[in-house]
Design a protein around this motif. Sequence first.
Motif, PDB file in Angstrom:
ATOM      1  N   LEU A 530       0.785  -1.215  -0.150  1.00 54.21           N
ATOM      2  CA  LEU A 530       0.075  -0.060   0.048  1.00 54.21           C
ATOM      3  C   LEU A 530       1.022   1.154   0.129  1.00 54.21           C
ATOM      4  CD1 LEU A 530      -2.814  -1.039   2.623  1.00 54.21           C
ATOM      5  CD2 LEU A 530      -3.045  -1.081   0.236  1.00 54.21           C
ATOM      6  N   ALA A 531       0.402   2.189  -0.967  1.00 52.00           N
ATOM      7  CA  ALA A 531       1.139   3.366  -0.863  1.00 52.00           C
ATOM      8  C   ALA A 531       0.871   4.111   0.439  1.00 52.00           C
ATOM      9  CB  ALA A 531       1.082   4.197  -2.049  1.00 52.00           C
ATOM     10  N   GLU A 534      -3.177   5.101   0.666  1.00 54.86           N
ATOM     11  CA  GLU A 534      -3.721   4.580  -0.410  1.00 54.86           C
ATOM     12  C   GLU A 534      -5.073   3.913  -0.135  1.00 54.86           C
ATOM     13  OE1 GLU A 534      -3.062   1.053  -3.628  1.00 54.86           O
ATOM     14  OE2 GLU A 534      -1.412   1.593  -2.582  1.00 54.86           O
ATOM     15  N   THR A 536      -7.490   0.840  -1.564  1.00 56.93           N
ATOM     16  CA  THR A 536      -7.700   0.080  -2.688  1.00 56.93           C
ATOM     17  C   THR A 536      -8.726  -0.969  -2.455  1.00 56.93           C
ATOM     18  OG1 THR A 536      -6.381  -1.380  -3.999  1.00 56.93           O
ATOM     19  CG2 THR A 536      -6.000  -1.622  -1.512  1.00 56.93           C
TER      20      THR A 536
END
Length: 683
Positions: A530-531, A534, A536
């Motif tokens: 995960l950035a 983020e 998702t």
Amino acid sequence: MEDLNIKNVTLEKPENQQRHRTEDFSSSKSLVVRRGAPFKIKLQLEGRPFNPKIDSIRIRVMLGRLYVVMPVTFSRKVSTTHWKAFMDPESLDPINPSIFISSPASASVGCYRFQLYLYTQGKQRKRVLGRFVLLCNPWCQDDTVYIPFEDQREEYIQNDSGLLFMGTAKTLVARPWSFDQFEPGVLETCLNLLQVSPQHQRNRRRDYLNRNNPVYISRVVSAMINCEDDRGVLKGNWSGDFKEGVNPSSWTGSGDILKQWAESGYSPVKYGQCWVFAAVMCTVMRVLGIPCRVVTNFNSAHDTNDNLVIEEFYSENGKKLNRSKDSIWNFHVWVECWMTRRDLGSEMDGWQVLDPTPQERSGGVFCCGPAPVKAIKERCIDLVYDVPFVYAEVNADIHMIVLSGERVLSFSKDTERVGSFICTKAVGYPRHQNITGDYKYIKSPTSTISSRASTVSDDSTLNRGSSRSVFVALNLEKPPVAGEPIRFAVRVINKQRIPKKMKVHMNAQAKEYFNSPSDTFWENHGVITLAPMEDTILHDQILPAKYEDVVGDDLINLAVVLEDLGSQERVLASEEFNIASPQLNIQVANENSIVPHKKQTATVTFTNPYSHPVRGVLTVAGAGLIQGKMLFRMPPLCPGGTVEQSITFTPRLVGTKMLQANLSLASMRTNIRGFKMVSVNRA
């Protein structure tokens, strides 16, 4: 002067039972009437006409050894507090006089004997007349079971079929049930249930006297539906092993159960679970004249230590663990009965919870209630009977704990899930009615009757979880249907401004509604990156080949655990759901012109949605439509194949009746059901 004698007595059964709304008990040999209202008997005299100046009549009415003797008067004024017998002076026929007998609205329920004594010219002549059955009267304003709306009386007393709701709060399953209260022998069996009870065996006089009170009657019946303390109707079994009896899921109505119990000499019928106990009790109460409905509480708490907390434990991979004596049943079914609570005060009148499923002892006996629904909502836990137990079933909190061995990895709390949705069948319609607001104060008002989507709360925190750094939510993409993949989405949000690497553990287990899940039948594991910040969504599915032979009529517990490889934090999200079974389709020919005693035709159709061939036994039944049951063997049917079965039936009773079909599949633990409401009009 000639002697006056009684040649014959007729009980005017058709006329009386029509007036007392008991005409559907036509198969009973006894006259069936309701308390608080007069019924008529007709005398045929011989010798000479009746002369009121020199002749008189007395009537003796007996319940066991209790009796009352009343003179036959010429006053038509009916009393609802005392027994009374009278002749109508304006329509007196001296050769064939009619006598009206009126019981008080508080008379005891039971099978009465009565005798007639004729006094003339100093002589007494006795004539044994026979018997009548006296039931409660929800049409009489002075009766403690009076319910003021005709549509409710039709639904909660007269309706001999209904729907029982199961599954989960988000994916309801409506199971058809035949209450069978007017089927041959059912009335007599329900009356014998009172005679077989320990209360009657210990002290018959006291039992007869107490049968005037629906509070007393309902506690006796609640205990007698299960067999834990007496010669009750049903033996419970939640083991999964039903070799010595019938799988509870196979029952389609109360009549077969009550008939088997009576024919066995009152040995318990094997087996029942909560909805079977409740449905059979509903039959008995409706027979006795006490308004009754079956109620389902979704996510029902079984709080064994009375702390209003249910603990649920999960492994670090998302497998649900059997670590607590407390439990939550996906659904639990009880009944409500309508009555006045003179013992508690008028503010507690109305619907009362009664639960015949043997869970906890009440007064030393396995029964529950009557607990006023109003007392549960207002938390009046000092009142009789069993208000604290029912209060916990709809109000406990859930603590969810993820463990690694004995070490706690995460903890979360859900205050919304227990008792999240409580429903019953709607009056006059084959759909559910949301009654959650009767039991508890809810955050936002919902309509009394509405669609499933708008009534079911989605506030539960169980299908989402959060830690300091990560949020996870698990949602089904659409309601699961048999033969199709179970598609779901996992939403993951990184709440921090640093990248994260996380393990994702997904786990599916089959689950009986009352128990912890069994072994894992599907799992998936992976790693995601995960950035910072983020958001998702991960999509996954469980194919039919994975669940079809495992789940059957059971539910599925699906869980996801996210493990932060940096901080070692874990966060859990979970969802429990059922897979919608295919439905049997029933079509009735000429359905707008159905009348009693005329043969009709119907067609039952089934299409196989599964990925493999199936075969089984089709059972068709319908109270008031079919005497007994029809059985048909279905040969192997390939995937996607369709089979039709034609049936004939001859309606017996007027009104809206339920024709129901049940297909028990041999290769799967699944029952496929369908029903059709049939309007039988007067000829």
